[in-house]
Design a protein around this motif. Structure first.
Motif, PDB file in Angstrom:
ATOM      1  N   ASP A 225      41.718  51.756  24.766  1.00  0.00           N
ATOM      2  CA  ASP A 225      42.239  50.484  24.270  1.00  0.00           C
ATOM      3  C   ASP A 225      43.114  49.760  25.289  1.00  0.00           C
ATOM      4  OD1 ASP A 225      41.002  51.038  21.848  1.00  0.00           O
ATOM      5  OD2 ASP A 225      42.765  52.089  21.057  1.00  0.00           O
ATOM      6  N   THR A 226      43.283  50.340  26.464  1.00  0.00           N
ATOM      7  CA  THR A 226      44.199  49.726  27.438  1.00  0.00           C
ATOM      8  C   THR A 226      43.625  48.452  28.043  1.00  0.00           C
ATOM      9  OG1 THR A 226      43.302  51.068  29.248  1.00  0.00           O
ATOM     10  CG2 THR A 226      45.182  51.973  28.008  1.00  0.00           C
ATOM     11  N   HIS A 227      42.299  48.400  28.215  1.00  0.00           N
ATOM     12  CA  HIS A 227      41.662  47.223  28.826  1.00  0.00           C
ATOM     13  C   HIS A 227      40.371  46.908  28.076  1.00  0.00           C
ATOM     14  CE1 HIS A 227      44.204  48.754  32.081  1.00  0.00           C
ATOM     15  NE2 HIS A 227      44.220  47.510  32.555  1.00  0.00           N
ATOM     16  N   GLN A 228      40.011  45.649  28.108  1.00  0.00           N
ATOM     17  CA  GLN A 228      38.752  45.219  27.487  1.00  0.00           C
ATOM     18  C   GLN A 228      37.812  44.706  28.561  1.00  0.00           C
ATOM     19  OE1 GLN A 228      39.162  42.063  24.625  1.00  0.00           O
ATOM     20  NE2 GLN A 228      36.982  42.054  24.071  1.00  0.00           N
TER      21      GLN A 228
ATOM     22  N   SER B  20      36.267  50.041  37.909  1.00  0.00           N
ATOM     23  CA  SER B  20      37.410  50.949  37.770  1.00  0.00           C
ATOM     24  C   SER B  20      38.615  50.423  38.538  1.00  0.00           C
ATOM     25  CB  SER B  20      37.041  52.348  38.245  1.00  0.00           C
ATOM     26  OG  SER B  20      36.699  52.338  39.621  1.00  0.00           O
ATOM     27  N   ASN B  21      38.385  49.815  39.702  1.00  0.00           N
ATOM     28  CA  ASN B  21      39.491  49.195  40.444  1.00  0.00           C
ATOM     29  C   ASN B  21      40.085  48.033  39.658  1.00  0.00           C
ATOM     30  OD1 ASN B  21      39.411  50.920  42.577  1.00  0.00           O
ATOM     31  ND2 ASN B  21      38.502  49.478  44.044  1.00  0.00           N
ATOM     32  N   ALA B  22      39.215  47.227  39.027  1.00  0.00           N
ATOM     33  CA  ALA B  22      39.697  46.091  38.237  1.00  0.00           C
ATOM     34  C   ALA B  22      40.585  46.583  37.096  1.00  0.00           C
ATOM     35  CB  ALA B  22      38.520  45.288  37.705  1.00  0.00           C
ATOM     36  N   ILE B  23      40.212  47.682  36.480  1.00  0.00           N
ATOM     37  CA  ILE B  23      41.023  48.251  35.401  1.00  0.00           C
ATOM     38  C   ILE B  23      42.324  48.839  35.952  1.00  0.00           C
ATOM     39  CG2 ILE B  23      41.100  50.113  33.679  1.00  0.00           C
ATOM     40  CD1 ILE B  23      38.067  49.691  33.304  1.00  0.00           C
ATOM     41  N   LYS B  24      42.201  49.587  37.073  1.00  0.00           N
ATOM     42  CA  LYS B  24      43.352  50.293  37.630  1.00  0.00           C
ATOM     43  C   LYS B  24      44.464  49.335  38.053  1.00  0.00           C
ATOM     44  CE  LYS B  24      42.394  53.439  40.691  1.00  0.00           C
ATOM     45  NZ  LYS B  24      42.060  54.070  42.001  1.00  0.00           N
TER      46      LYS B  24
ATOM     47  N   PHE C 269      26.091  39.972  40.821  1.00  0.00           N
ATOM     48  CA  PHE C 269      27.142  40.561  39.996  1.00  0.00           C
ATOM     49  C   PHE C 269      28.474  39.895  40.339  1.00  0.00           C
ATOM     50  CE2 PHE C 269      23.992  43.916  40.590  1.00  0.00           C
ATOM     51  CZ  PHE C 269      23.772  44.345  39.287  1.00  0.00           C
ATOM     52  N   SER C 270      29.294  39.734  39.338  1.00  0.00           N
ATOM     53  CA  SER C 270      30.649  39.224  39.537  1.00  0.00           C
ATOM     54  C   SER C 270      31.585  40.059  38.689  1.00  0.00           C
ATOM     55  CB  SER C 270      30.738  37.747  39.143  1.00  0.00           C
ATOM     56  OG  SER C 270      32.090  37.302  39.183  1.00  0.00           O
ATOM     57  N   ILE C 271      32.641  40.607  39.313  1.00  0.00           N
ATOM     58  CA  ILE C 271      33.643  41.411  38.608  1.00  0.00           C
ATOM     59  C   ILE C 271      34.997  40.758  38.863  1.00  0.00           C
ATOM     60  CG2 ILE C 271      34.791  43.651  38.434  1.00  0.00           C
ATOM     61  CD1 ILE C 271      31.288  43.426  39.847  1.00  0.00           C
ATOM     62  N   ALA C 272      35.615  40.261  37.802  1.00  0.00           N
ATOM     63  CA  ALA C 272      36.887  39.549  37.908  1.00  0.00           C
ATOM     64  C   ALA C 272      37.935  40.239  37.056  1.00  0.00           C
ATOM     65  CB  ALA C 272      36.723  38.091  37.477  1.00  0.00           C
ATOM     66  N   ASP C 273      39.166  40.313  37.583  1.00  0.00           N
ATOM     67  CA  ASP C 273      40.262  40.918  36.828  1.00  0.00           C
ATOM     68  C   ASP C 273      41.454  39.978  36.779  1.00  0.00           C
ATOM     69  OD1 ASP C 273      42.059  41.364  39.096  1.00  0.00           O
ATOM     70  OD2 ASP C 273      40.678  42.947  39.707  1.00  0.00           O
ATOM     71  N   GLN C 274      42.462  40.380  36.039  1.00  0.00           N
ATOM     72  CA  GLN C 274      43.707  39.624  35.906  1.00  0.00           C
ATOM     73  C   GLN C 274      44.861  40.453  36.450  1.00  0.00           C
ATOM     74  OE1 GLN C 274      43.279  39.266  31.623  1.00  0.00           O
ATOM     75  NE2 GLN C 274      42.667  37.113  31.804  1.00  0.00           N
ATOM     76  N   GLY C 275      44.568  41.141  37.563  1.00  0.00           N
ATOM     77  CA  GLY C 275      45.514  42.132  38.082  1.00  0.00           C
ATOM     78  C   GLY C 275      46.477  41.613  39.132  1.00  0.00           C
ATOM     79  N   ILE C 276      46.927  42.553  39.972  1.00  0.00           N
ATOM     80  CA  ILE C 276      47.995  42.272  40.939  1.00  0.00           C
ATOM     81  C   ILE C 276      47.504  41.446  42.124  1.00  0.00           C
ATOM     82  CG2 ILE C 276      49.244  44.357  40.295  1.00  0.00           C
ATOM     83  CD1 ILE C 276      48.147  45.708  42.807  1.00  0.00           C
ATOM     84  N   GLY C 277      46.190  41.362  42.325  1.00  0.00           N
ATOM     85  CA  GLY C 277      45.657  40.607  43.446  1.00  0.00           C
ATOM     86  C   GLY C 277      45.804  41.343  44.771  1.00  0.00           C
ATOM     87  N   ILE C 278      45.217  40.762  45.791  1.00  0.00           N
ATOM     88  CA  ILE C 278      45.217  41.378  47.135  1.00  0.00           C
ATOM     89  C   ILE C 278      45.903  40.426  48.104  1.00  0.00           C
ATOM     90  CG2 ILE C 278      43.792  42.330  48.994  1.00  0.00           C
ATOM     91  CD1 ILE C 278      41.570  42.673  46.846  1.00  0.00           C
TER      92      ILE C 278
END
Length: 514
Positions: free
Chosen positions: A365-368, A397-401, A422-431
């Motif tokens: 349940d931590t990420h969707q 897995s990186n996007a989740i981590k 393919f496109s994998i996008a996250d709302q994380g800390i960025g690079i």
């Protein structure tokens, strides 16, 4: 040099058809009493040439009027037969023009019969031999300069070129010496980046007598090359320049530096690898060890739920170590060129559904994970399922981590006739921008990851798998807002089997990822 001439047994070839003049000349030599000499007397030019080929001589004394040669013909014939021997002309005419004409044809000096004194004869012989020796040395030096593979030039005291050899012309791309002669050092090196080269050269020459440096030069056709330039002051106020093209040497030096830098980098990578692997193994091993110890000591005293929790810790620790070992194995296979490429007919949409469901279960349940696939329904392509799994699992897995708990990860699939996008996008800390350049290097992690665990192997594996598929990967990121990875995997049009080897035929992929 004069003393050596005086001490040697002087062998003289006398070419004179008048016996009286020949006797007079030998008597004059005897009166001088200074030299030990031997005279070989002939009366004709052809006899003189034959004598030259039969025995060595130090000097030739020759009349200008012979039975088989008149005037300058005798000088020309003797010079052709023995270009290294000094010739002193004997003439019965007190005519300066004839003597000068003989000198222009290669004679060292001339004497007027009837005016030859012992001291004058000895001095003339000595000077003729010395001048001839000096001329031979100068000729040899000049020939060496002309034939040298190194560019050689001579400048006057105004830094103007007055001599250049062929290698110098070739170096700068000129065909004729006249194209350079008269130009200045600064004019030829106006593109060296020094401004006025002489302004840099002069202080060192005044202090040390020479200047040596490396600079960028330009040929006549505007081609750039690296040169090593040595300028040395001469006693007469002029200068000699020695020039070498060191472009190849600079290239080799750059390659050596790159190799050394690569070795340094590899040593750092090995150190990082040991540190990372040690840390990544130590944490799950500690968890496993502590869980086993607790189970051994207290399993009968605690609830089944707590025991199950400790078993899950053990299982998760084993999975984590297995995951790390798999990463190392895959990367080593890729680096050694042994990672297999086995494309099979694959329903990409079904594959992605299964993979994302599996990863969603792991994330809990931590990420969707939100999966979209516009227009992609039941389309099958020949792709390597194993490589595709490495690509997507690592990126997701990186996007989740690196995303905060409760955030979303967006996975998009677009199937086209020539490629799968393919496109994998996250709302994380960025690079951070500084980390993007070496993002896919082994053991390289973002400088802002903090205490988030990781090995730096995942993206290196992704890059290798994309390359094996002859695909493309791009990344855009903004610190604090998230990261987007775009991957294009070209479709294998057909497989051609020949001699047991599978040959891959790919559909073309455009240079940019839309």
């Amino acid at each position: 040099m004069a003393s050596s001439v005086m001490q040697q047994d002087l062998r003289i070839l006398l070419v004179e058809d008048n016996p009286a003049d020949a006797d007079l000349l030998q008597e004059t030599l005897e009166e001088a009493g200074v030299l030990t000499w031997t005279v070989s007397h002939v009366e004709r030019l052809d006899a003189a040439i034959a004598a030259i080929h039969q025995e060595p001589f130090e000097i030739i004394l020759s009349d200008l009027s012979l039975p088989d040669a008149q005037g300058l013909e005798s000088v020309i014939g003797l010079r052709a037969a023995a270009p290294e021997l000094p010739i002193v002309v004997l003439t019965g005419l007190n005519n300066t023009d004839i003597g000068l004409a003989a000198l222009r044809q290669g004679a060292q000096d001339y004497l007027v019969k009837g005016q030859i004194q012992p001291e004058l004869l000895i001095r003339t012989i000595r000077y003729a031999i010395e001048r001839s020796q000096i001329q031979q040395v100068l000729y040899q030096q000049s020939a060496a300069m002309a034939a040298s593979m190194e560019g050689i030039a001579i400048l006057n005291d105004r830094q103007e070129y007055i001599y250049v050899n062929q290698a110098f012309l070739n170096l700068y791309g000129y065909q004729f010496a006249d194209d350079i002669l008269g130009t200045t050092l600064d004019a030829l090196h106006q593109h060296s980046g020094f401004g006025s080269l002489w302004r840099w050269v002069e202080p060192a020459i005044q202090r040390d007598g020479h200047w040596r440096g490396e600079l960028i030069a330009r040929r006549l056709n505007q081609e750039i090359f690296y040169q090593e330039l040595l300028i040395t002051a001469l006693n007469d106020g002029g200068f000699v320049c020695n020039v070498r093209d060191v472009t190849e040497r600079k290239r080799i030096e750059a390659e050596i530096l790159q190799t050394l830098e690569r070795e340094k980098e590899l040593n750092e990578l090995k150190s990082n690898f040991l540190s990372i692997v040690s840390h990544e193994f130590r944490t799950p091993l500690t968890t496993i060890l502590s869980s086993v110890e607790l189970l051994q000591k207290y399993s009968h005293q605690v609830s089944t739920e707590k025991n199950q929790l400790r078993f899950r810790h053990i299982v998760n620790g084993v999975k984590r170590m297995t995951h790390l070992l798999n990463h190392v194995l895959v990367f080593n296979q890729a680096e050694a060129g042994k990672l297999p490429f086995n494309p099979v007919l694959l329903d990409v949409l079904e594959f992605c559904h299964g993979l994302i469901e599996e990863m969603q279960l792991q994330a809990g349940d931590t990420h969707q994970i939100i999966f979209s696939h516009p227009g992609s329904q039941g389309q099958c392509y020949r792709l390597d399922e194993n490589l595709l799994r490495h690509i997507l699992t690592n990126l997701i897995s990186n996007a989740i981590k690196y995303s905060p708990s409760g955030s979303k990860v967006f996975v998009n699939l677009v199937c086209e006739p020539q490629a799968v996008h393919f496109s994998i996008a996250d709302q994380g800390i960025g690079i951070p921008p500084a980390d993007l350049e070496r993002l896919f290097s082994i053991f390289r992690r973002g400088s802002n990851v903090g205490n988030i665990p990781g090995t730096g192997l995942g993206l290196a594996i992704v890059h290798q798998c994309v390359e094996l598929h002859q695909g493309k990967i791009e990344v855009t990121s903004e610190v604090g807002k998230g990261t987007v990875f775009k991957v294009v995997v070209p479709v294998v049009a057909r497989l051609v089997e020949a001699e047991g080897v599978i040959s891959r035929k790919f559909m073309p992929v455009s240079d940019s990822i839309e």
